[in-house]
Scaffold this motif. Sequence first.
Motif, mmCIF file in Angstrom:
data_model
loop_
_atom_site.group_PDB
_atom_site.id
_atom_site.type_symbol
_atom_site.label_atom_id
_atom_site.label_comp_id
_atom_site.label_asym_id
_atom_site.label_seq_id
_atom_site.Cartn_x
_atom_site.Cartn_y
_atom_site.Cartn_z
ATOM 1 N N ILE A 13 33.463 -9.463 57.224
ATOM 2 C CA ILE A 13 32.571 -9.829 58.328
ATOM 3 C C ILE A 13 33.086 -9.216 59.626
ATOM 4 N N SER A 14 34.391 -9.238 59.829
ATOM 5 C CA SER A 14 34.982 -8.662 61.047
ATOM 6 C C SER A 14 34.728 -7.156 61.131
ATOM 7 N N ILE A 22 30.211 -6.353 68.197
ATOM 8 C CA ILE A 22 30.071 -7.764 68.564
ATOM 9 C C ILE A 22 31.292 -8.515 68.049
ATOM 10 N N PRO A 23 31.576 -9.693 68.593
ATOM 11 C CA PRO A 23 32.715 -10.468 68.105
ATOM 12 C C PRO A 23 32.483 -10.928 66.653
ATOM 13 N N GLY A 26 30.515 -14.005 66.327
ATOM 14 C CA GLY A 26 29.100 -13.757 66.601
ATOM 15 C C GLY A 26 28.366 -13.264 65.364
ATOM 16 N N MET A 27 29.013 -12.390 64.600
ATOM 17 C CA MET A 27 28.415 -11.902 63.355
ATOM 18 C C MET A 27 28.262 -13.055 62.363
ATOM 19 N N LEU A 28 29.308 -13.865 62.247
ATOM 20 C CA LEU A 28 29.240 -15.008 61.335
ATOM 21 C C LEU A 28 28.122 -15.957 61.741
ATOM 22 N N LEU A 38 35.556 -18.287 60.725
ATOM 23 C CA LEU A 38 35.749 -17.286 59.675
ATOM 24 C C LEU A 38 36.612 -17.852 58.549
ATOM 25 N N ARG A 39 37.587 -18.643 58.901
ATOM 26 C CA ARG A 39 38.433 -19.269 57.877
ATOM 27 C C ARG A 39 37.610 -20.172 56.969
#
Length: 81
Positions: A13-14, A22-23, A26-28, A38-39
């Motif tokens: 995802i990163s 984008i951060p 933000g994507m998540l 994310l974790r």
Amino acid sequence: MAPDADELLSSWISRHASFYAIPPLGMLRHCLPEVSSLRSADRNLTATQVTRLAGIFSTDPATVRQMTFANIAPSSRRLIA
């Protein structure tokens, strides 16, 4: 962007977030607004969430599931983390 064999979902995802400038969070949030971190995405996804991510990233659900700790016993997850 295809995932590496030993890559975690959060890393994947990163990388996508970086591509779109984008951060990662933000994507998540764009993909799974109900997932808080994310974790958390690495550890606890429902089948519906896996299917949604697979659709967004044009891959199959098995690939997404392999990047998580979903099949690892909760007591073992702490050792891996």
